[in-house]
Design an enzyme around this catalytic site. Structure first.
Site, PDB file in Angstrom:
ATOM      1  N   ARG A 105       0.852  -1.196   0.000  1.00  0.00           N
ATOM      2  CA  ARG A 105       0.000   0.000   0.000  1.00  0.00           C
ATOM      3  C   ARG A 105       0.883   1.239   0.000  1.00  0.00           C
ATOM      4  O   ARG A 105       2.093   1.172   0.242  1.00  0.00           O
ATOM      5  CB  ARG A 105      -0.997  -0.009   1.152  1.00  0.00           C
ATOM      6  CG  ARG A 105      -0.556  -0.607   2.460  1.00  0.00           C
ATOM      7  CD  ARG A 105       0.465   0.205   3.199  1.00  0.00           C
ATOM      8  NE  ARG A 105      -0.049   1.551   3.417  1.00  0.00           N
ATOM      9  CZ  ARG A 105       0.680   2.598   3.662  1.00  0.00           C
ATOM     10  NH1 ARG A 105       2.005   2.494   3.733  1.00  0.00           N
ATOM     11  NH2 ARG A 105       0.171   3.792   3.849  1.00  0.00           N
ATOM     12  N   GLY A 106       0.247   2.399  -0.269  1.00  0.00           N
ATOM     13  CA  GLY A 106       0.978   3.639  -0.425  1.00  0.00           C
ATOM     14  C   GLY A 106       1.196   3.866  -1.914  1.00  0.00           C
ATOM     15  O   GLY A 106       1.673   2.966  -2.607  1.00  0.00           O
ATOM     16  N   ALA A 107       0.836   5.062  -2.386  1.00  0.00           N
ATOM     17  CA  ALA A 107       0.804   5.304  -3.833  1.00  0.00           C
ATOM     18  C   ALA A 107       2.119   4.949  -4.542  1.00  0.00           C
ATOM     19  O   ALA A 107       2.108   4.204  -5.525  1.00  0.00           O
ATOM     20  CB  ALA A 107       0.391   6.752  -4.096  1.00  0.00           C
ATOM     21  N   ARG A 151      -6.592  -0.760  -7.697  1.00  0.00           N
ATOM     22  CA  ARG A 151      -7.086   0.331  -6.849  1.00  0.00           C
ATOM     23  C   ARG A 151      -7.246   1.577  -7.720  1.00  0.00           C
ATOM     24  O   ARG A 151      -6.362   1.907  -8.500  1.00  0.00           O
ATOM     25  CB  ARG A 151      -6.128   0.586  -5.667  1.00  0.00           C
ATOM     26  CG  ARG A 151      -6.019  -0.678  -4.773  1.00  0.00           C
ATOM     27  CD  ARG A 151      -5.397  -0.377  -3.436  1.00  0.00           C
ATOM     28  NE  ARG A 151      -6.263   0.453  -2.630  1.00  0.00           N
ATOM     29  CZ  ARG A 151      -5.839   1.138  -1.563  1.00  0.00           C
ATOM     30  NH1 ARG A 151      -4.578   1.104  -1.214  1.00  0.00           N
ATOM     31  NH2 ARG A 151      -6.677   1.866  -0.864  1.00  0.00           N
ATOM     32  N   GLN A 190      -2.888   2.442   9.727  1.00  0.00           N
ATOM     33  CA  GLN A 190      -1.531   2.515   9.181  1.00  0.00           C
ATOM     34  C   GLN A 190      -0.610   3.398  10.025  1.00  0.00           C
ATOM     35  O   GLN A 190       0.601   3.181  10.055  1.00  0.00           O
ATOM     36  CB  GLN A 190      -1.554   3.052   7.745  1.00  0.00           C
ATOM     37  CG  GLN A 190      -2.209   2.135   6.729  1.00  0.00           C
ATOM     38  CD  GLN A 190      -3.695   2.440   6.545  1.00  0.00           C
ATOM     39  OE1 GLN A 190      -4.336   3.009   7.427  1.00  0.00           O
ATOM     40  NE2 GLN A 190      -4.240   2.056   5.409  1.00  0.00           N
ATOM     41  N   ASP A 204      -1.994  10.540  -2.590  1.00  0.00           N
ATOM     42  CA  ASP A 204      -2.272   9.458  -3.536  1.00  0.00           C
ATOM     43  C   ASP A 204      -2.504   9.999  -4.941  1.00  0.00           C
ATOM     44  O   ASP A 204      -2.335   9.283  -5.930  1.00  0.00           O
ATOM     45  CB  ASP A 204      -3.476   8.644  -3.072  1.00  0.00           C
ATOM     46  CG  ASP A 204      -3.108   7.803  -1.861  1.00  0.00           C
ATOM     47  OD1 ASP A 204      -3.108   8.348  -0.743  1.00  0.00           O
ATOM     48  OD2 ASP A 204      -2.755   6.616  -2.040  1.00  0.00           O
ATOM     49  N   ASN A 215      -5.779  12.143  -0.592  1.00  0.00           N
ATOM     50  CA  ASN A 215      -4.922  11.347   0.293  1.00  0.00           C
ATOM     51  C   ASN A 215      -5.809  10.572   1.258  1.00  0.00           C
ATOM     52  O   ASN A 215      -7.031  10.726   1.277  1.00  0.00           O
ATOM     53  CB  ASN A 215      -3.929  12.264   1.030  1.00  0.00           C
ATOM     54  CG  ASN A 215      -2.844  11.493   1.757  1.00  0.00           C
ATOM     55  OD1 ASN A 215      -2.289  10.537   1.215  1.00  0.00           O
ATOM     56  ND2 ASN A 215      -2.557  11.858   2.988  1.00  0.00           N
ATOM     57  N   LYS A 216      -5.191   9.743   2.056  1.00  0.00           N
ATOM     58  CA  LYS A 216      -5.883   8.863   3.013  1.00  0.00           C
ATOM     59  C   LYS A 216      -7.006   9.598   3.751  1.00  0.00           C
ATOM     60  O   LYS A 216      -6.841  10.734   4.179  1.00  0.00           O
ATOM     61  CB  LYS A 216      -4.854   8.343   4.016  1.00  0.00           C
ATOM     62  CG  LYS A 216      -5.394   7.475   5.138  1.00  0.00           C
ATOM     63  CD  LYS A 216      -6.196   6.280   4.686  1.00  0.00           C
ATOM     64  CE  LYS A 216      -5.442   5.398   3.729  1.00  0.00           C
ATOM     65  NZ  LYS A 216      -6.358   4.451   3.006  1.00  0.00           N
TER      66      LYS A 216
END
Lengths: 348, 348
Positions: free
Chosen positions: B49-51, B92, B198, B239, B249-250
């Site tokens: 995970r994480g762009a 995603r 996270q 992201d 973003n998140k």
């Protein structure tokens, strides 16, 4: 007039009875005790929580201590009552209703009595009066606040300011309840309210019990649901309100109020006038810091982080008056300027 | 030059290797595969995970598919690569780096080659270039962003924009890392970042691994820590960033940005230019909605609410440009007006 779906606090044969909210929503377990120490620990451990519920439970715990004491001497009963009051006042530092209720009991305890029976009767009566007034006050808050609610409103609420935070009926959720009973088509968004998840565990449970539509979100979705236009009103409870309109409530309330302000969404607080602290300045307010284990573990079960990490766990935050659209009390809705208008409503 | 404490993504003997971040912080387990479907599922399931990490892993997964295919025909290899690209692009929808990386691989795949060996070599080289560039870019982001950090800063970060969100080193945490390596006395406040935690699981883990002081808070404490003056800077990852400065973003980022604005606290975004989506308008951006079980259960273990309650689970939110103090990229720090200045930095 309105259904009472659950009694979080009750008085049964000289004993305090309470719903252990820590076990919700999975188990509905009632506890009972005539021992004020037992009730004090239930408050500290948050089996009993919510400012009005804490106040009522503490008052009833003093009454139970007096009723069940084995002496017939008034001075001994008074000493037992004062010790119970002292112990109960040390349970939680922030919720004002606790001190307000114990102060009321104390003033009755300090009067002269001819015998133990009249002492016992006076203390029990005052505790029961606090208890009954709490229910009536909540219904009144609901009826007054309901006028703010329109058909198709989606109301965001935080933590649990419901039946499970009071003797019955709730404060913020009383407003929602009365609107619902009157047939208004409303929906609720409940924030889960970390660390102890009162929104997810309690608010969802009690709203679903009545069939009021509710959607659960995590605390960090507040900005998103406002941005998306999914919410048009916020109503929360309060643990302490200062004369100048500062609202001390469950951690997270302030962040919600800031987001509401940005989106022009009205932010209401619903609380009895017994939550209003007329004496304290902002700098006097003690924000309870609870064990960081509540943050590092979820519901005492799952460790969600590294065991030895530092953490914070303030139980409350402070919402500035400029963010508060109105405060719904049993005496009416107070709007700014608060310093002037809170004083007015207290003497009305 | 700087220590690489963990490689979340790696390329080992024609296979993709990744750290399964779902098992952190309790277990540090690496997975390895040459199967693009396996990598696609690891991205969907958020093991990866994480762009930036998603982009790099997807590129390497296409390379692995090509390296390990049993044909020596270029047209068949090309077809395998295009199928892998198509599958990986459906993992995603929000993180832009995924599409950016797959687009780069695709442009190499579509060139004419004399034989399978040169095809394989070109694809692997492009994927490894994306991988190496990601690390270099992150270090550069750290070095550029570090200038924003002063001694005694307390920096709030959200989710994990660290080594575990990239090939190595991180974006927002790269800034923090470089400041730390240069001897600046800083501390970090990490939001736990519900629903998947996270912040609590990953950011805390990687910062503690390096001895950088970190304090964990719940997401709803953001307003409180700002009110109390416990934070003086915010740095988060991204992201997707639009040309006009909107930052996707998140979930929770937007609420933090609103609170930072109220308190006059600078709000920085750190991301490579590969996160900048030059094509999309705000209305084109798809916010991924994930299973509401992630909200109703904590880490797939503890049910925290009533089983059948409705819930929302948007994985991202959108922060408006007026809340963003600056965007730290590997090409420099972009400040408002974004439409003008993001364009400038892209062609610089």
């Amino acid at each position: 007039m309105y259904p009472i779906i659950v009694k979080a606090i009750d008085w049964v044969n000289g004993r305090v009875r309470w719903l252990n909210t820590n076990l919700l929503p999975h188990q509905e377990v009632y506890e009972e005790s005539d021992n004020h120490e037992h009730v004090a620990r239930a408050i500290e451990g948050m089996e009993i929580r919510g400012a009005p519920a804490i106040g009522v439970a503490a008052a009833l715990a003093v009454a139970a201590a007096v009723v069940n004491a084995s002496t017939e001497r008034v001075d001994e009963l008074r000493s037992i009552a004062l010790k119970a009051i002292e112990r109960l006042s040390r349970t939680r530092p922030t919720a004002y209703n606790l001190f307000w209720a114990l102060e009321r009991i104390k003033s009755v305890v300090l009067i002269q009595y001819v015998d133990a029976e009249s002492f016992r009767k006076a203390v029990v009566e005052e505790a029961l009066k606090i208890y009954r007034e709490d229910i009536e006050t909540n219904i009144r808050i609901g009826e007054i606040g309901e006028k703010l609610i329109n058909d198709d409103d989606v109301i965001l609420t935080h933590c649990n300011a419901g039946a499970l935070a009071t003797s019955a009926f709730g404060t913020a959720l009383a407003v929602i309840r009365v609107a619902w009973y009157k047939g208004k088509k409303i929906r609720v968004i409940a924030t889960e309210t970390r660390p102890l998840l009162q929104g997810a565990r309690l608010t969802v449970w009690e709203l679903k019990k009545e069939g009021i539509p509710v959607t659960l979100i995590t605390d960090n979705m507040v900005g998103y649901v406002m941005y998306k236009g999914l919410v048009n009103k916020v109503i929360v409870g309060a643990d302490r309100i200062l004369l100048d309109g500062h609202v001390i409530n469950k951690i997270g309330t302030y962040t919600i109020a800031i987001a509401a302000k940005r989106h022009g969404i009205p932010f209401y607080v619903a609380a009895p006038t017994s939550t209003i602290d007329v004496k304290s300045k902002l700098s006097d307010v003690k924000i309870e810091e609870r064990s960081v284990d509540e943050v590092k573990r979820v519901l005492n079960k799952v460790l969600i982080t590294v065991e030895d990490v530092e953490a914070l766990n303030p139980a409350f935050d402070i919402t500035s008056p400029d963010l508060v659209t109105g405060i719904v009390t049993e005496k009416g809705i107070v709007t700014p300027p608060y310093l002037e208008n809170i004083r007015k409503i207290l003497i009305s």
